[in-house]
Design a protein around this motif. Structure first.
Motif, PDB file in Angstrom:
ATOM      1  N   ILE A 111       0.809  -1.217   0.000  1.00 16.46           N
ATOM      2  CA  ILE A 111       0.000   0.000   0.000  1.00 16.46           C
ATOM      3  C   ILE A 111       0.847   1.275   0.000  1.00 16.46           C
ATOM      4  CG2 ILE A 111      -1.750   1.300   1.289  1.00 16.46           C
ATOM      5  CD1 ILE A 111      -2.804  -1.363   2.348  1.00 16.46           C
ATOM      6  N   LEU A 112       1.975   1.262   0.714  1.00 17.80           N
ATOM      7  CA  LEU A 112       2.774   2.482   0.862  1.00 17.80           C
ATOM      8  C   LEU A 112       4.021   2.503  -0.013  1.00 17.80           C
ATOM      9  CD1 LEU A 112       2.600   2.987   4.743  1.00 17.80           C
ATOM     10  CD2 LEU A 112       1.125   3.956   2.973  1.00 17.80           C
ATOM     11  N   SER A 113       4.139   1.571  -0.931  1.00 21.78           N
ATOM     12  CA  SER A 113       5.336   1.539  -1.777  1.00 21.78           C
ATOM     13  C   SER A 113       5.387   2.770  -2.680  1.00 21.78           C
ATOM     14  CB  SER A 113       5.350   0.275  -2.632  1.00 21.78           C
ATOM     15  OG  SER A 113       4.566   0.439  -3.791  1.00 21.78           O
ATOM     16  N   SER A 114       6.567   3.068  -3.167  1.00 24.25           N
ATOM     17  CA  SER A 114       6.741   4.237  -4.042  1.00 24.25           C
ATOM     18  C   SER A 114       6.025   4.057  -5.379  1.00 24.25           C
ATOM     19  CB  SER A 114       8.227   4.502  -4.276  1.00 24.25           C
ATOM     20  OG  SER A 114       8.845   3.373  -4.876  1.00 24.25           O
ATOM     21  N   ARG A 115       5.585   2.842  -5.661  1.00 22.38           N
ATOM     22  CA  ARG A 115       4.851   2.571  -6.908  1.00 22.38           C
ATOM     23  C   ARG A 115       3.341   2.632  -6.711  1.00 22.38           C
ATOM     24  NH1 ARG A 115       8.987  -0.568  -6.083  1.00 22.38           N
ATOM     25  NH2 ARG A 115       7.730  -2.155  -5.045  1.00 22.38           N
ATOM     26  N   SER A 116       2.918   2.817  -5.469  1.00 22.42           N
ATOM     27  CA  SER A 116       1.490   2.845  -5.153  1.00 22.42           C
ATOM     28  C   SER A 116       0.863   4.172  -5.559  1.00 22.42           C
ATOM     29  CB  SER A 116       1.312   2.631  -3.646  1.00 22.42           C
ATOM     30  OG  SER A 116       0.032   3.016  -3.226  1.00 22.42           O
ATOM     31  N   ARG A 117      -0.393   4.154  -5.829  1.00 22.95           N
ATOM     32  CA  ARG A 117      -1.092   5.404  -6.184  1.00 22.95           C
ATOM     33  C   ARG A 117      -1.242   6.320  -4.979  1.00 22.95           C
ATOM     34  NH1 ARG A 117      -6.083   7.263  -5.664  1.00 22.95           N
ATOM     35  NH2 ARG A 117      -7.680   6.123  -4.496  1.00 22.95           N
ATOM     36  N   TYR A 118      -0.994   5.786  -3.779  1.00 27.16           N
ATOM     37  CA  TYR A 118      -1.122   6.589  -2.561  1.00 27.16           C
ATOM     38  C   TYR A 118       0.185   7.294  -2.189  1.00 27.16           C
ATOM     39  CZ  TYR A 118      -4.972   3.278  -2.341  1.00 27.16           C
ATOM     40  OH  TYR A 118      -6.062   2.498  -2.656  1.00 27.16           O
ATOM     41  N   PHE A 119       1.242   6.981  -2.919  1.00 31.98           N
ATOM     42  CA  PHE A 119       2.552   7.549  -2.577  1.00 31.98           C
ATOM     43  C   PHE A 119       2.632   8.999  -3.050  1.00 31.98           C
ATOM     44  CE2 PHE A 119       7.005   8.517  -3.485  1.00 31.98           C
ATOM     45  CZ  PHE A 119       7.596   8.185  -2.274  1.00 31.98           C
ATOM     46  N   VAL A 120       3.172   9.850  -2.194  1.00 31.32           N
ATOM     47  CA  VAL A 120       3.324  11.275  -2.500  1.00 31.32           C
ATOM     48  C   VAL A 120       4.768  11.683  -2.185  1.00 31.32           C
ATOM     49  CG1 VAL A 120       2.566  13.618  -1.915  1.00 31.32           C
ATOM     50  CG2 VAL A 120       0.902  11.736  -1.954  1.00 31.32           C
TER      51      VAL A 120
END
Length: 282
Positions: free
Chosen positions: A156-165
């Protein structure tokens, strides 16, 4: 002598207070510990008092979060810097403010798909600490959405996730310059930790060395064995210190105190170069 020069407390993303961190090090048979919270020296006082009481030596330090223009994350360990140096303080304050805004944005994105609120996250943040991805991970674990921090960062928190900022962070060479200006000793943390994401090319090493880089953290669980000869060769070529450490976070990571260590000779050179603060003696 067992010397561990990379450990975190609840001041950043560890799970133990500075005092508990020092106590854990003493129990683990560590003779010298560095406290290196992300972009903060707020734990120095508590850790120093505990070190004197418990009979181990403490190296005051910090881990500065950086980023290259290409977006590659870099961490620089700073040892024995002046914690009141205006230039370094200004830069880490700017980065910490950006991390807070970034965390708020990430949580708002996550809340669109998961039962997660800002209040859920802040319950896992110690007083005075800056909210970061590890705290969001802890909230996800508490909500039963992932099993542990490692799973959260891998999914969920990976740099490839859509949630990463992304967030603001100084360039590595600038961080090295500021650490030196503050009387500190800059060491490139886990420089070839490819499992964490992209790693930098030789140009970044050259820029950091030109700016005053003192050493490389070679012996770290996230540096692949096959890449360590490159680091050792680079250190030998440029006269850099070689360190090893645990990157301990309490229960936040599987890393164990003392799993990698630094030689007394390397510590002696760090102490010789450091001009901003002093090692806390037993």
């Amino acid at each position: 002598m067992r010397i561990d020069l990379h450990a975190h407390s609840t001041v950043s993303d560890g799970t133990e207070t500075p005092r508990e961190l020092v106590a854990a090090a003493a129990t683990a048979g560590i003779d010298v510990l560095a406290i290196t919270d992300h972009d903060s020296t707020a734990g120095w006082g508590e850790a120093s008092a505990a070190a004197r009481e418990l009979g181990i030596e403490l190296v005051p330090g910090m881990e500065v979060s950086c980023r290259t223009p290409e977006g590659i994350s870099v961490h620089v360990l700073s040892y024995l810097q002046d914690p009141t140096h205006a230039g370094l303080l200004e830069e880490i304050t700017k980065a910490k403010d950006a991390r807070l805004s970034r965390a708020e944005h990430m949580v708002s994105l996550l809340a669109e798909d998961y039962p997660l609120s800002w209040d859920d996250v802040t319950q896992h943040v110690a007083p005075g600490a800056t909210v970061g991805r590890p705290h969001i991970a802890d909230a996800l674990v508490a909500a039963g959405l992932v099993g542990d921090r490692t799973e959260a960062f891998a999914t969920i928190l990976s740099s490839r996730s859509r949630y990463f900022v992304q967030h603001y962070a100084p360039e590595p060479a600038l961080a090295v310059e500021l650490i030196r200006a503050a009387g500190g000793v800059p060491v490139f943390a886990h420089p070839v930790a490819s499992a964490r994401g992209r790693t930098v090319g030789e140009e970044v090493y050259r820029d950091m060395i030109d700016a005053g880089l003192a050493g490389l953290e070679v012996y770290h669980r996230d540096n692949p064995e096959a890449r360590r000869p490159f680091l050792l060769d680079l250190a030998a070529k440029h006269g850099l210190l070689v360190t090893g450490s645990s990157d301990y976070h309490g229960t936040g990571k599987p890393n164990r105190l003392g799993e990698n260590t630094t030689t007394p000779e390397a510590l002696g050179e760090i102490e010789r170069q450091g001009r901003g603060a002093a090692v806390v003696r037993r």
